[in-house]
Design a protein around this motif. Sequence first.
Motif, PDB file in Angstrom:
ATOM      1  N   TRP A   1       0.787  -1.224   0.000  1.00 42.92           N
ATOM      2  CA  TRP A   1       0.000   0.000   0.000  1.00 42.92           C
ATOM      3  C   TRP A   1       0.821   1.277   0.000  1.00 42.92           C
ATOM      4  O   TRP A   1       0.319   2.328  -0.419  1.00 42.92           O
ATOM      5  N   LEU A   2       2.043   1.238   0.448  1.00 40.06           N
ATOM      6  CA  LEU A   2       2.826   2.462   0.612  1.00 40.06           C
ATOM      7  C   LEU A   2       4.075   2.447  -0.264  1.00 40.06           C
ATOM      8  O   LEU A   2       4.576   1.376  -0.627  1.00 40.06           O
ATOM      9  N   PRO A   3       4.588   3.632  -0.594  1.00 43.18           N
ATOM     10  CA  PRO A   3       5.842   3.703  -1.358  1.00 43.18           C
ATOM     11  C   PRO A   3       6.997   3.111  -0.553  1.00 43.18           C
ATOM     12  O   PRO A   3       6.892   2.845   0.647  1.00 43.18           O
ATOM     13  N   HIS A   4       8.115   2.931  -1.230  1.00 41.22           N
ATOM     14  CA  HIS A   4       9.294   2.353  -0.589  1.00 41.22           C
ATOM     15  C   HIS A   4       9.747   3.218   0.587  1.00 41.22           C
ATOM     16  O   HIS A   4       9.666   4.449   0.549  1.00 41.22           O
TER      17      HIS A   4
ATOM     18  N   GLY B   1       7.690   6.750  -7.686  1.00 42.07           N
ATOM     19  CA  GLY B   1       8.143   5.464  -8.160  1.00 42.07           C
ATOM     20  C   GLY B   1       7.017   4.456  -8.213  1.00 42.07           C
ATOM     21  O   GLY B   1       5.841   4.787  -8.053  1.00 42.07           O
ATOM     22  N   ASN B   2       7.363   3.200  -8.410  1.00 42.89           N
ATOM     23  CA  ASN B   2       6.367   2.153  -8.576  1.00 42.89           C
ATOM     24  C   ASN B   2       6.119   1.426  -7.257  1.00 42.89           C
ATOM     25  O   ASN B   2       7.049   1.087  -6.544  1.00 42.89           O
ATOM     26  N   PHE B   3       4.849   1.210  -6.923  1.00 42.02           N
ATOM     27  CA  PHE B   3       4.471   0.346  -5.805  1.00 42.02           C
ATOM     28  C   PHE B   3       3.100  -0.244  -6.128  1.00 42.02           C
ATOM     29  O   PHE B   3       2.303   0.368  -6.858  1.00 42.02           O
ATOM     30  N   PRO B   4       2.792  -1.451  -5.629  1.00 43.96           N
ATOM     31  CA  PRO B   4       1.593  -2.184  -6.081  1.00 43.96           C
ATOM     32  C   PRO B   4       0.285  -1.416  -5.972  1.00 43.96           C
ATOM     33  O   PRO B   4      -0.550  -1.479  -6.869  1.00 43.96           O
ATOM     34  N   ALA B   5       0.081  -0.699  -4.868  1.00 42.41           N
ATOM     35  CA  ALA B   5      -1.199  -0.012  -4.680  1.00 42.41           C
ATOM     36  C   ALA B   5      -1.451   1.032  -5.760  1.00 42.41           C
ATOM     37  O   ALA B   5      -2.608   1.351  -6.059  1.00 42.41           O
ATOM     38  N   LEU B   6      -0.383   1.569  -6.339  1.00 40.18           N
ATOM     39  CA  LEU B   6      -0.531   2.551  -7.407  1.00 40.18           C
ATOM     40  C   LEU B   6      -1.375   1.978  -8.537  1.00 40.18           C
ATOM     41  O   LEU B   6      -2.233   2.667  -9.099  1.00 40.18           O
ATOM     42  N   TRP B   7      -1.162   0.710  -8.855  1.00 37.18           N
ATOM     43  CA  TRP B   7      -1.897   0.100  -9.960  1.00 37.18           C
ATOM     44  C   TRP B   7      -3.321  -0.261  -9.557  1.00 37.18           C
ATOM     45  O   TRP B   7      -4.222  -0.270 -10.395  1.00 37.18           O
ATOM     46  N   VAL B   8      -3.526  -0.548  -8.284  1.00 36.38           N
ATOM     47  CA  VAL B   8      -4.896  -0.786  -7.812  1.00 36.38           C
ATOM     48  C   VAL B   8      -5.742   0.466  -8.010  1.00 36.38           C
ATOM     49  O   VAL B   8      -6.856   0.417  -8.550  1.00 36.38           O
ATOM     50  N   PHE B   9      -5.198   1.613  -7.586  1.00 36.04           N
ATOM     51  CA  PHE B   9      -5.926   2.865  -7.735  1.00 36.04           C
ATOM     52  C   PHE B   9      -6.184   3.177  -9.202  1.00 36.04           C
ATOM     53  O   PHE B   9      -7.286   3.576  -9.582  1.00 36.04           O
ATOM     54  N   ASN B  10      -5.184   2.991 -10.012  1.00 32.73           N
ATOM     55  CA  ASN B  10      -5.346   3.334 -11.423  1.00 32.73           C
ATOM     56  C   ASN B  10      -6.313   2.404 -12.145  1.00 32.73           C
ATOM     57  O   ASN B  10      -7.056   2.848 -13.027  1.00 32.73           O
ATOM     58  N   VAL B  11      -6.333   1.137 -11.778  1.00 39.18           N
ATOM     59  CA  VAL B  11      -7.312   0.222 -12.371  1.00 39.18           C
ATOM     60  C   VAL B  11      -8.728   0.656 -12.011  1.00 39.18           C
ATOM     61  O   VAL B  11      -9.627   0.679 -12.865  1.00 39.18           O
ATOM     62  N   LEU B  12      -8.946   1.026 -10.749  1.00 35.42           N
ATOM     63  CA  LEU B  12     -10.264   1.496 -10.328  1.00 35.42           C
ATOM     64  C   LEU B  12     -10.650   2.788 -11.043  1.00 35.42           C
ATOM     65  O   LEU B  12     -11.806   2.972 -11.456  1.00 35.42           O
ATOM     66  N   LEU B  13      -9.698   3.680 -11.209  1.00 37.30           N
ATOM     67  CA  LEU B  13      -9.968   4.935 -11.913  1.00 37.30           C
ATOM     68  C   LEU B  13     -10.270   4.683 -13.391  1.00 37.30           C
ATOM     69  O   LEU B  13     -11.106   5.372 -13.984  1.00 37.30           O
ATOM     70  N   ILE B  14      -9.618   3.696 -13.974  1.00 38.79           N
ATOM     71  CA  ILE B  14      -9.890   3.353 -15.373  1.00 38.79           C
ATOM     72  C   ILE B  14     -11.267   2.695 -15.504  1.00 38.79           C
ATOM     73  O   ILE B  14     -11.978   2.912 -16.498  1.00 38.79           O
TER      74      ILE B  14
END
Length: 387
Positions: free
Chosen positions: A14-17, A296-309
Amino acid sequence: MAGILAWFWNERFWLPHNVTWADLQSTEEAAFPQAEDLYLAFPLAFCIFMIRLLFERFIAKPCALGLKVQANGPQKAQPNAILEKVFTAITKHPDEKRLEGLSKQLDWDVRSIQRWFRQRRNQEKPSTLRKFCESMWRFTFYLYIFTYGVRFLKKTPWLWNTRQCWSGYPYQPLMPDLHYYYIVELSFYWSLMFSQFIDVKRKDFGIMFTHHIVTVTLITFSYVTNLTRVGTLILCLHDAADIVLEAAKMANYCKCQKLSDLLFLTFAVVFIVSRLGIYPLWILNTTLFELYEALGNFPALWVFNVLLIVLQILHCFWSYLIVKAAYKAISKGKVAKDARSDVESSSDEEETVPRSKAPHSAITTNGTSGANGTNGYLTGASCSEEH
């Protein structure tokens, strides 16, 4: 349970590095969003629902009656014990074989039986008065929360520069106004999740329910992970078109056709510009690219973006329906019937009492009435929402 929660809220996901949940704990110097804050949404959602009931009864209903909104519902079908038994115990949409059997049993023609079932289905639909009250409540709430959001956001740097959404993240203190804005919006969408099962049913019930689930999930996760700055932009952007939509519905229920047409076409423009223009160019641009560049990249970033898409896909679907209705409005000189109608209609004037095929029973078949047309337009959601 503690182990499951610890696994679900894994910091690496959920959080950045190099950021932990301990870093986001509130201190005397600064407050940060806390997961337990979200529990406030449930009692507040109940309060919002109760306020809605009081509003509709003591404010919206008197206004509707003062504006001569029709209080009665669709026309009732002629009482018939045999058809009523089929309707309640077997099917509300009889197939051709069953229609032919009922035709022989009752000595009615098939079209009259089809008409009876259509009127009987419409009989369970809500009255125009109820729909007006529902729209007035949503109009009032959307107008209030949108006004609040604009007043709050115009004082923030991230409204004018979306890169400010990620400046200093995740160590962005939680402002009281932002906290209030988020919790009220979340509570309202929770209330919609529950009330959708008793509200006026629309043809896109499943899509709207999906929209509410995605919205609640986005609000919840973005609050817990302190992605609230971009969240406020999304909330405010989605509320803009819903105000005009509910106003168009109310004008339609009041039979102010020209005003209704104008408001609907205005809604169509606002919806398409905000959802197909500003949303992808402003919101998706910052969450897909600027967020990645800053953190940078972290897994939750893609969760949010998938929901936004997913939201964007819903925007495209609703935009198609809106453009289709607007085209009919322009080509025919008036706004078309609601593609999400809660009332079935017929193409011709229909008789209240079915016509018998037998001459001896023709005396019982007099009386005609127009089919009940639909009222209202597309929702979006809340957007809402109609969102």
